[in-house]
Design an enzyme around this catalytic site. Structure first.
Site, PDB file in Angstrom:
ATOM      1  N   HIS A 201       0.768  -1.480  -0.103  1.00  0.00           N
ATOM      2  CA  HIS A 201       0.390  -0.104   0.166  1.00  0.00           C
ATOM      3  C   HIS A 201       0.834   0.871  -0.102  1.00  0.00           C
ATOM      4  CE1 HIS A 201      -3.731  -1.757   1.426  1.00  0.00           C
ATOM      5  NE2 HIS A 201      -4.260  -1.459   0.100  1.00  0.00           N
ATOM      6  N   GLU A 443      -1.479 -13.778 -28.192  1.00  0.00           N
ATOM      7  CA  GLU A 443      -0.256 -13.937 -27.601  1.00  0.00           C
ATOM      8  C   GLU A 443       0.418 -14.882 -27.910  1.00  0.00           C
ATOM      9  OE1 GLU A 443      -1.498 -12.056 -23.515  1.00  0.00           O
ATOM     10  OE2 GLU A 443      -3.067 -13.647 -22.888  1.00  0.00           O
ATOM     11  N   ASP A 467       3.268 -11.816 -23.748  1.00  0.00           N
ATOM     12  CA  ASP A 467       3.587 -13.190 -23.881  1.00  0.00           C
ATOM     13  C   ASP A 467       3.758 -13.248 -25.617  1.00  0.00           C
ATOM     14  OD1 ASP A 467       3.258 -14.159 -21.511  1.00  0.00           O
ATOM     15  OD2 ASP A 467       1.466 -13.694 -21.715  1.00  0.00           O
ATOM     16  N   CYS A 514      -1.570  -3.880 -26.446  1.00  0.00           N
ATOM     17  CA  CYS A 514      -1.894  -3.702 -24.667  1.00  0.00           C
ATOM     18  C   CYS A 514      -0.697  -4.094 -23.623  1.00  0.00           C
ATOM     19  CB  CYS A 514      -2.919  -3.835 -24.400  1.00  0.00           C
ATOM     20  SG  CYS A 514      -3.344  -5.831 -23.859  1.00  0.00           S
TER      21      CYS A 514
END
Ligand code: PEP
Ligand code: MG
Length: 595
Positions: A201, A443, A467, A514
């Protein structure tokens, strides 16, 4: 060891928040609190329970005060992490365990607390999932606060640091999210810690506040002294102690350049992403957490091109329910500033594991039972997520993206499962978007070669170059020894991308990219020239991508693609492209050109 004077000592950690800063070390040493076991008499127990309950109240008060003392609205938005710590302190189960231990063993609160927290923490030890492991850290922050209150009466706040440090860089063993949120940004320009990871966090808060930070630099607290000069490079995950004048000058120049570039870039974040001759390409953001939405908006992404939902599973001990999925996706769907939100279904396996999903030990997990292969096998798990997405689709432009597809049967099977989910929702009269767009990730090389078959089945493609490059060039994406072979401009990769884009357009479907390649400014002219409909990237990269798109012509990009595709060697292709980009965008690419 501290007596040794280091010059230009470079240490490597994990860069968790981008940017460069230079300044003087402010060593935050709160010191370890040593506790003693004290045996209690029967008549002392009630008083001890009262002591513990008072400490809990004080800790909650301290956290509430921290929340209230934050003047900046932007920062206050991130106090949900402090709320989570307050909830943990209010948790009856935790208090009962401590009180029971105290009564049973007839020992002081500190010792009972130590026993209970150690017991809870040991259950975090065997966990592989890094996010869930980090949640043990939250328990440690609470333990530390309670101990300081019990022994010293209060937790020394970071306010003293804020007062003393002049443009300081905090070096600490660890910082809690509450510490980070209190940092006075006028005085503190960055931080470095001995421990921590990307999903802690504290790291999330650092990114939200845009403070350069490097964590996991083991032993840094024992290597620096107060007022040592230090450079923090949050992009490279590098820390330099006592840099020479030359190195300092170099970094200060880079820091200034980055700052002015960022200022300029933020001005164009909301402008259209269109080339000078009117070719439009969407620029989306890749996210892993809902908490990143503020950054997505600030940096001007048009939509979410990839929401990696596996992080929902990584953050917990039990599997998320349909309702939990639904609430998360609905929040995204209702965001009026996003034109589309692409939810990728669970991509677990490979290098990502979730503790609640039992998976066989595989020799080669990257080629094993991951992503859609696992979801088709564990249909209930899959349907829970799909129904969550479908229900949320009634509220906004959600799309479904299926990862790691390698054959048409997988796509047909997935569509059948989605249809089943739709029928079940219909029976319950639950609203959803019947025309929700379904797409697949490209991918795997095989998927690329059969993209014509797959284009008949789906509404869009999204090319996952991370990938695709791994499988095409046979290089493990996590293996540093072969990382030099990772070349997005390899002719095999370029030919595949071109093939997929042409197939998609012949079938009148959209094609996005992406993978990390899409966020690299250098490659943008190539991606525009290849005709991609969308590129999606880390939100911080969006303004620069827009700047480049707005500064070039589509016709020029097509010429670049022809030239690049004629190069036999990726190195030659890269050299040519760098030279071109340095000519067109001297401000952004000058350094590369100089090399
Ligand atoms: C990719 O493979 O390019 C991709 C975007 O997916 P991930 O990095 O999550 O595997
Ligand atoms: Mg992938």
């Amino acid at each position: 060891m501290k007596e040794e004077v280091f010059v230009n000592k470079t240490l490597k950690g994990t860069g968790v928040s981008s940017g460069i800063t230079t300044g003087y070390v402010y060593l935050l040493e709160r010191g370890k609190i040593s506790i003693k076991k004290i045996a209690l008499k029967e008549d002392q127990i009630e008083k001890e329970i009262w002591r513990f309950k008072t400490a809990i109240k004080k800790a909650i008060n301290e956290l509430n005060n921290i929340k209230q003392s934050i003047p900046d609205d932007e920062v206050r938005r991130h106090t949900f992490i402090i709320d989570a710590h307050i909830l943990m302190l209010q948790d009856d189960f935790f208090s009962k365990e401590v009180i029971e231990t105290l009564k049973r063993e007839k020992i002081n609160t500190e010792w009972a607390l130590d026993i209970v927290v150690s017991k809870f923490l040991s259950s975090f030890e065997g966990i592989e999932d890094p996010y869930l492991k980090e949640r043990g850290q939250d328990l440690k922050y609470i333990y530390d606060r309670l101990l300081r209150i019990l022994v010293k009466g209060k937790t020394p706040g970071i306010e003293t640091v804020n007062k003393k440090a002049a443009r300081g860089i905090i070096v600490a063993h660890d910082l809690s999210p509450a510490d980070t949120i209190q940092l006075n940004l006028n005085r503190i320009s960055g931080f470095v810690t001995d421990v921590g990871g990307r999903t802690s966090h504290t790291s999330i808060v650092a990114r939200a506040l845009e403070i350069p930070a490097v964590v996991g630099v083991s032993n840094i607290t024992s290597l620096v002294k107060n007022n040592d000069r230090i450079i923090v490079d949050g992009d490279e995950g590098i820390v330099i102690i006592n840099p020479t004048r030359e190195v300092q000058r170099d970094y200060i120049a880079r820091q200034l350049k980055l700052k002015s570039l960022k200022k300029e870039l933020l001005k164009i974040a909301r402008l259209k992403s269109e080339t000078r001759d009117g070719f439009k390409i969407k620029v989306g953001a890749n996210i892993e957490l809902l908490a990143e939405m503020d950054i997505v908006e600030r940096y001007g992404a048009q939509g979410i091109g990839l929401y990696r939902t596996e992080y929902i599973y990584l953050s917990r001990k039990t599997l998320p329910t349909e309702a939990e999925h639904y609430h998360i996706y609905r929040k995204l769907a209702q965001n009026k500033n996003l034109e589309y939100i692409t939810i990728r279904t669970l991509d677990i396996g490979g290098d990502k594991f979730a503790s609640q999903i039992e998976m066989a030990k595989e020799i080669n997990p990257a080629m094993g039972l991951r992503a859609i292969r696992l979801c088709i096998k564990e249909v209930d798990l899959f349907k829970t997520q799909l129904k969550g997405i479908l229900r949320a689709s009634a509220y906004g432009p959600l799309k479904i993206l299926i990862p790691m597809v390698s054959g048409v049967e997988e796509v047909r099977k997935t569509k059948a499962i989605i249809k089943e989910c739709m029928e079940e929702l219909e029976q319950k009269h639950i609203d959803f978007n019947r025309d929700i767009k379904i797409g697949i990730m490209i991918e795997v090389p095989a998927t690329c070669m059969i993209s014509d078959i797959l284009a008949e089945e789906v509404d869009f493609f999204s090319i996952g170059t991370n990938d695709l490059i791994q499988y095409t060039l046979a290089i493990d994406r996590g293996n540093e020894y072969v990382s030099y072979l990772y070349e997005p401009l390899h002719p095999a990769v370029l030919r595949m991308i071109k093939y997929v884009v042409d197939v998609a357009h012949n079938h009148e479907i959209e094609v996005a990219m992406c993978g990390e390649m899409a966020g690299e400014a250098l490659y943008i002219p190539v991606l525009v020239g290849l005709g991609l409909d969308e590129i999606s990237m880390n939100p911080y990269s969006v303004p620069r991508a827009k700047k480049i798109i707005r500064g070039i012509e589509h016709s020029y990009c097509k010429d670049i693609v022809s030239e690049i595709m004629g190069k036999e060697s990726p190195k030659d292709a890269e050299y040519m492209l760098r030279k071109e980009m340095a000519r067109l965008f001297p401000q952004d690419f000058m350094k590369c050109y100089d090399e």
